[in-house]
Structures are given as structure tokens and as C-alpha cells.
Write a protein that holds these residues in place. Sequence first.
Motif, short mmCIF file in Angstrom:
data_model
loop_
_atom_site.label_atom_id
_atom_site.label_comp_id
_atom_site.label_asym_id
_atom_site.label_seq_id
_atom_site.Cartn_x
_atom_site.Cartn_y
_atom_site.Cartn_z
N SER A 1 67.35 32.04 -22.79
CA SER A 1 66.71 32.97 -21.87
C SER A 1 66.84 32.42 -20.45
O SER A 1 66.24 31.42 -20.11
CB SER A 1 65.24 33.14 -22.25
OG SER A 1 64.59 31.89 -22.28
N GLU A 2 67.66 33.07 -19.65
CA GLU A 2 67.90 32.64 -18.29
C GLU A 2 67.68 33.80 -17.34
O GLU A 2 67.90 34.96 -17.68
CB GLU A 2 69.33 32.11 -18.13
CG GLU A 2 69.64 30.90 -18.98
CD GLU A 2 71.06 30.37 -18.73
OE1 GLU A 2 71.70 30.87 -17.78
OE2 GLU A 2 71.49 29.48 -19.46
N ARG A 3 67.24 33.48 -16.15
CA ARG A 3 67.07 34.50 -15.12
C ARG A 3 68.41 34.77 -14.48
O ARG A 3 69.17 33.86 -14.16
CB ARG A 3 66.06 34.01 -14.07
CG ARG A 3 65.71 35.04 -13.01
CD ARG A 3 64.57 34.56 -12.16
NE ARG A 3 63.37 34.34 -12.96
CZ ARG A 3 62.23 33.86 -12.46
NH1 ARG A 3 62.16 33.52 -11.18
NH2 ARG A 3 61.18 33.71 -13.24
N VAL A 4 68.71 36.05 -14.29
CA VAL A 4 70.00 36.44 -13.74
C VAL A 4 70.13 35.94 -12.30
O VAL A 4 69.22 36.10 -11.48
CB VAL A 4 70.18 37.97 -13.79
CG1 VAL A 4 71.51 38.37 -13.17
CG2 VAL A 4 70.09 38.46 -15.23
N ARG B 1 75.13 35.00 -7.19
CA ARG B 1 76.38 34.33 -7.54
C ARG B 1 77.28 35.23 -8.36
O ARG B 1 76.81 35.95 -9.24
CB ARG B 1 76.09 33.03 -8.31
CG ARG B 1 77.33 32.22 -8.64
CD ARG B 1 76.98 30.98 -9.45
NE ARG B 1 78.17 30.20 -9.78
CZ ARG B 1 78.18 29.14 -10.59
NH1 ARG B 1 77.05 28.71 -11.14
NH2 ARG B 1 79.30 28.50 -10.84
N TRP B 2 78.57 35.16 -8.08
CA TRP B 2 79.56 35.88 -8.85
C TRP B 2 80.53 34.90 -9.51
O TRP B 2 80.92 33.91 -8.90
CB TRP B 2 80.37 36.84 -7.96
CG TRP B 2 79.61 38.05 -7.50
CD1 TRP B 2 79.01 38.23 -6.29
CD2 TRP B 2 79.39 39.25 -8.24
NE1 TRP B 2 78.42 39.46 -6.23
CE2 TRP B 2 78.64 40.12 -7.40
CE3 TRP B 2 79.75 39.68 -9.52
CZ2 TRP B 2 78.25 41.38 -7.82
CZ3 TRP B 2 79.35 40.93 -9.93
CH2 TRP B 2 78.62 41.77 -9.09
N VAL B 3 80.89 35.21 -10.75
CA VAL B 3 81.88 34.42 -11.48
C VAL B 3 82.92 35.39 -12.06
O VAL B 3 82.56 36.42 -12.63
CB VAL B 3 81.25 33.60 -12.62
CG1 VAL B 3 82.33 32.87 -13.42
CG2 VAL B 3 80.25 32.59 -12.07
N THR B 4 84.18 35.08 -11.87
CA THR B 4 85.25 35.92 -12.41
C THR B 4 85.63 35.43 -13.80
O THR B 4 85.97 34.26 -13.98
CB THR B 4 86.49 35.89 -11.49
OG1 THR B 4 86.13 36.37 -10.20
CG2 THR B 4 87.59 36.76 -12.07
N VAL B 5 85.55 36.33 -14.77
CA VAL B 5 85.94 36.02 -16.15
C VAL B 5 87.24 36.77 -16.45
O VAL B 5 87.28 38.00 -16.41
CB VAL B 5 84.85 36.42 -17.16
CG1 VAL B 5 85.30 36.10 -18.59
CG2 VAL B 5 83.54 35.69 -16.85
N LYS B 6 88.29 36.02 -16.74
CA LYS B 6 89.58 36.61 -17.06
C LYS B 6 89.80 36.61 -18.58
O LYS B 6 89.30 35.73 -19.28
CB LYS B 6 90.71 35.83 -16.38
CG LYS B 6 90.58 35.77 -14.87
CD LYS B 6 91.66 34.89 -14.25
CE LYS B 6 91.48 34.77 -12.74
NZ LYS B 6 92.52 33.90 -12.13
N HIS C 1 77.51 38.29 -13.07
CA HIS C 1 76.42 37.45 -12.58
C HIS C 1 76.01 36.49 -13.71
O HIS C 1 75.77 36.94 -14.84
CB HIS C 1 75.21 38.30 -12.19
CG HIS C 1 75.41 39.09 -10.93
ND1 HIS C 1 75.64 38.49 -9.72
CD2 HIS C 1 75.38 40.43 -10.71
CE1 HIS C 1 75.76 39.44 -8.78
NE2 HIS C 1 75.62 40.61 -9.37
N PRO C 2 75.92 35.21 -13.46
CA PRO C 2 75.43 34.28 -14.49
C PRO C 2 74.03 34.67 -14.95
O PRO C 2 73.19 35.06 -14.15
CB PRO C 2 75.43 32.93 -13.76
CG PRO C 2 76.46 33.07 -12.69
CD PRO C 2 76.35 34.49 -12.23
N GLY C 3 73.84 34.59 -16.27
CA GLY C 3 72.55 34.93 -16.85
C GLY C 3 72.44 36.36 -17.30
O GLY C 3 71.47 36.73 -17.96
N SER D 1 76.36 31.14 -18.39
CA SER D 1 75.10 30.47 -18.10
C SER D 1 74.94 30.22 -16.59
O SER D 1 75.91 29.97 -15.87
CB SER D 1 75.03 29.14 -18.85
OG SER D 1 73.88 28.40 -18.45
N THR D 2 73.70 30.30 -16.15
CA THR D 2 73.39 29.98 -14.75
C THR D 2 73.59 28.49 -14.46
O THR D 2 73.61 28.08 -13.30
CB THR D 2 71.94 30.37 -14.42
OG1 THR D 2 71.06 29.70 -15.35
CG2 THR D 2 71.73 31.86 -14.54
#
Length: 202
Positions: A62-65, A69-74, A97-99, A161-162
Motif C-alpha cells: 500500500s503506497e501513496r501515489v 513523478r513520472w516513470v516511462t515503462v516500455k 505515476h509510481p504507486g 513502487s514509489t
Amino acid sequence: MNQRVPDKHRKNRRTTLLLSGLVVAMFGFGFALVPLYNLFCQITGTQSLSQRSQIGLATPTSERVDQARWVTVKFDTTVNPNLPWEFVAETNKMRVHPGQTYEVNFHARNRSHSAVTGQAIPSVAPWQATPFFSKLECFCFNKQRLDGSEKTIMPLQFMVSTKLPAEINSLTLSYSFMRLKEADSDDRENALPPMIASAPDQ
């Protein structure tokens, strides 16, 4: 004649020592293979077998969004030549967004006319991101069987994950689909025999 005998004994003893040393060296090299392999994986950024086996077992927390932050997932897909399938992701990449939980679909089609069973093997690059990529639902957890010319959609639910290191802003999830020949043979053995029409009563 007498000098040749000692020379022969010395040569035999030398050969025996060399062979013994070679056996010991090979034995020691066998023990060194695992740490050398892990070191190679760390240097080249390749995942070890133990890391790959843990990818499908990742569980979300359980993580807060992290909206800032942005992460690119290919997404990258390959199919083993022994597997007569087409397998592609509906999109090449996503910004997440992580989370936060996301879903992406993968499309598969059996190009052959008979049932084939496959298994998707996942990997994450760079390998440092592996512990921070969680799959909530994934087709890679189970064997996948497609009948001849069958099409299907395979969904994936995932979360980054954040706690992903700040220096990693892009990662690649790769799937390699392999054919399971043993499962194919099991399918043929469990298949019902064809029905034989009975001749009409005379």
C-alpha cells in the motif's frame, strides 16, 4: 635401456600430476561459476536466474501515489522460433505515476492449426528496477494454451513502487514466450477420441 625406464616413469608421473591439477582446476571453476555469473550480470545489467524467478512473485504494498513523478515503462515482446504465435503489446510504452495501478493488454494469436501451449518469461531492465516493479495480475504466472488459429487478449496489471531509485526514470518490461512441448503432448493425450459414426441398421 636402463635410462629410458626412469625417463618413462618421470613422464608418467608428470602426466598424472598435470591431469590431477586439471581435474582440481575444473572442480574449482565449477564452484566459481555462480559468483562469476552473478558478477557478470551486475556488470552488464543482465538479470540473474534468481532475479527472474522473483519477478512474478512480486507483491504490491500500500503506497501513496506520487503524482509529482513520472516513470516511462516500455514493453518488449519476443517469441521463440519454436512457438508458432504472434505476441505483441497494444502499446510500446506508458508513462505512469509510481504507486498507481495500471493495466495493459497483450495480444496473442496461434498461427498454427493445432493447439499449442506456451509460457511467458518476464525480465526487467535495468535489473536494479526489478524489486520495484510489481505485477498484480499477469498471464506469465500460468501456462497459456491456444487452439489452432485462436486469438486472445492477455491483460497485465502492474505498479511501479514509489521507492524506485530517483535516478531510474525509465524501465523496460520484456516478455519472451517459450513453447512447452510437454504440455502439448499432455493436451494430445487428454484429447477426446474422434467420434465414429455407426452404420445404419440394415
